[in-house]
Motif scaffolding. Structure first.
Motif, PDB file in Angstrom:
ATOM      1  N   UNK A  27       0.878  -1.013  -0.157  1.00 26.90           N
ATOM      2  CA  UNK A  27      -0.150  -0.120   0.450  1.00 26.90           C
ATOM      3  C   UNK A  27       0.661   1.634  -0.102  1.00 26.90           C
ATOM      4  N   UNK A  28       2.164   1.190   0.239  1.00 24.14           N
ATOM      5  CA  UNK A  28       3.013   1.993   0.532  1.00 24.14           C
ATOM      6  C   UNK A  28       3.377   2.619  -1.087  1.00 24.14           C
ATOM      7  N   UNK A  29       3.224   3.419  -1.296  1.00 24.90           N
ATOM      8  CA  UNK A  29       4.085   3.859  -2.655  1.00 24.90           C
ATOM      9  C   UNK A  29       5.533   3.735  -2.643  1.00 24.90           C
ATOM     10  N   UNK A  30       6.193   4.832  -2.208  1.00 25.77           N
ATOM     11  CA  UNK A  30       6.786   4.341  -1.842  1.00 25.77           C
ATOM     12  C   UNK A  30       8.258   3.037  -2.060  1.00 25.77           C
ATOM     13  N   UNK A  31       7.311   2.123  -1.436  1.00 26.47           N
ATOM     14  CA  UNK A  31       7.996   0.279  -1.785  1.00 26.47           C
ATOM     15  C   UNK A  31       7.670   0.196  -2.317  1.00 26.47           C
ATOM     16  N   UNK A  32       9.208  -0.729  -2.451  1.00 27.22           N
ATOM     17  CA  UNK A  32       8.954  -2.038  -4.056  1.00 27.22           C
ATOM     18  C   UNK A  32       9.505  -2.707  -4.049  1.00 27.22           C
ATOM     19  N   UNK A  33       9.256  -3.822  -3.531  1.00 24.99           N
ATOM     20  CA  UNK A  33       9.581  -5.268  -3.374  1.00 24.99           C
ATOM     21  C   UNK A  33      10.848  -4.854  -3.147  1.00 24.99           C
ATOM     22  N   UNK A  34      10.871  -4.269  -1.631  1.00 17.71           N
ATOM     23  CA  UNK A  34      12.793  -3.478  -0.924  1.00 17.71           C
ATOM     24  C   UNK A  34      13.268  -3.155  -1.601  1.00 17.71           C
ATOM     25  N   UNK A  35      13.352  -3.026  -3.187  1.00 14.83           N
ATOM     26  CA  UNK A  35      13.958  -2.236  -3.781  1.00 14.83           C
ATOM     27  C   UNK A  35      15.209  -0.341  -3.207  1.00 14.83           C
ATOM     28  N   UNK A  36      13.952   0.146  -2.389  1.00 12.70           N
ATOM     29  CA  UNK A  36      14.166   1.490  -1.876  1.00 12.70           C
ATOM     30  C   UNK A  36      15.210   1.306  -0.533  1.00 12.70           C
ATOM     31  N   UNK A  37      15.377  -0.194  -0.066  1.00  7.74           N
ATOM     32  CA  UNK A  37      16.247   0.459   1.297  1.00  7.74           C
ATOM     33  C   UNK A  37      17.644  -0.472   0.780  1.00  7.74           C
ATOM     34  N   UNK A  38      17.837  -0.785  -0.608  1.00  7.04           N
ATOM     35  CA  UNK A  38      19.561  -1.071  -1.099  1.00  7.04           C
ATOM     36  C   UNK A  38      19.789  -0.061  -1.236  1.00  7.04           C
ATOM     37  N   UNK A  39      20.883   0.570  -0.551  1.00  6.34           N
ATOM     38  CA  UNK A  39      21.556   0.784  -0.966  1.00  6.34           C
ATOM     39  C   UNK A  39      22.997   0.552  -1.377  1.00  6.34           C
ATOM     40  N   UNK A  41      24.610   0.430  -4.698  1.00  4.79           N
ATOM     41  CA  UNK A  41      23.995   0.386  -6.514  1.00  4.79           C
ATOM     42  C   UNK A  41      23.997  -0.806  -6.859  1.00  4.79           C
ATOM     43  N   UNK A  42      25.730  -1.648  -6.503  1.00  2.01           N
ATOM     44  CA  UNK A  42      26.288  -2.913  -7.522  1.00  2.01           C
ATOM     45  C   UNK A  42      24.885  -3.970  -7.146  1.00  2.01           C
ATOM     46  N   UNK A  43      24.492  -3.693  -5.193  1.00  2.00           N
ATOM     47  CA  UNK A  43      23.245  -5.155  -5.485  1.00  2.00           C
ATOM     48  C   UNK A  43      22.150  -4.631  -6.027  1.00  2.00           C
ATOM     49  N   UNK A  44      22.038  -3.319  -5.619  1.00  2.00           N
ATOM     50  CA  UNK A  44      20.748  -2.543  -6.521  1.00  2.00           C
ATOM     51  C   UNK A  44      20.497  -2.855  -7.964  1.00  2.00           C
ATOM     52  N   UNK A  45      21.269  -2.885  -8.223  1.00  2.00           N
ATOM     53  CA  UNK A  45      21.270  -2.754 -10.210  1.00  2.00           C
ATOM     54  C   UNK A  45      21.030  -4.225 -10.450  1.00  2.00           C
TER      55      UNK A  45
END
Length: 122
Positions: A27-39, A41-45
């Motif tokens: 329900x949180x529009x900023x939350x997407x499969x916990x990607x926003x919590x990955x700091x 950038x290699x792991x995020x990509x």
């Protein structure tokens, strides 16, 4: 609408598993499969790429199931068969697209690829 994707002679890749999110997080529009919590950038990509591949594979597979369902609904042997116009209305497609999806579904159910060849059983 998405066009039917040609089947490749290569085996399907197993995409990264989609981890279902709790209802509160979804329900949180900023939350997407916990990607926003990955700091990192290699792991995020890496994780974002895995999700992209998983969603593409899921979409391709869903289109194949749509095509097979359309072909089954249009089967002339069914007493309750639907016309391409009826199928188009139900799926929110154009009638021309519905006709192509029916043919694509028939090919899939016969085990014929988009070039008219039967896939290698190996």
């Amino acid at each position: 609408m998405a066009e039917p994707t040609p089947r490749q002679s290569q085996p399907r890749l197993r995409p990264a598993p989609l981890i279902f999110e709790p209802a509160a997080a979804a329900g949180d529009p900023e939350h997407f499969f916990d990607l926003e919590s990955i700091d990192d950038p290699r792991m995020l990509l890496s994780r974002a790429t895995e999700l992209t591949q998983a969603f593409r594979a899921a979409a391709d597979r869903a289109v194949e199931f749509q095509a097979m369902a359309a072909a089954q609904l249009a089967d002339p042997r069914r007493f309750d068969r639907l016309t391409p116009a009826d199928i188009a209305e139900r799926a929110e497609w154009t009638e021309d697209y519905a006709k192509r999806m029916v043919e694509f579904g028939r090919d899939l159910m016969r085990g014929v690829d988009t070039e008219g060849r039967r896939p290698d059983p190996v």
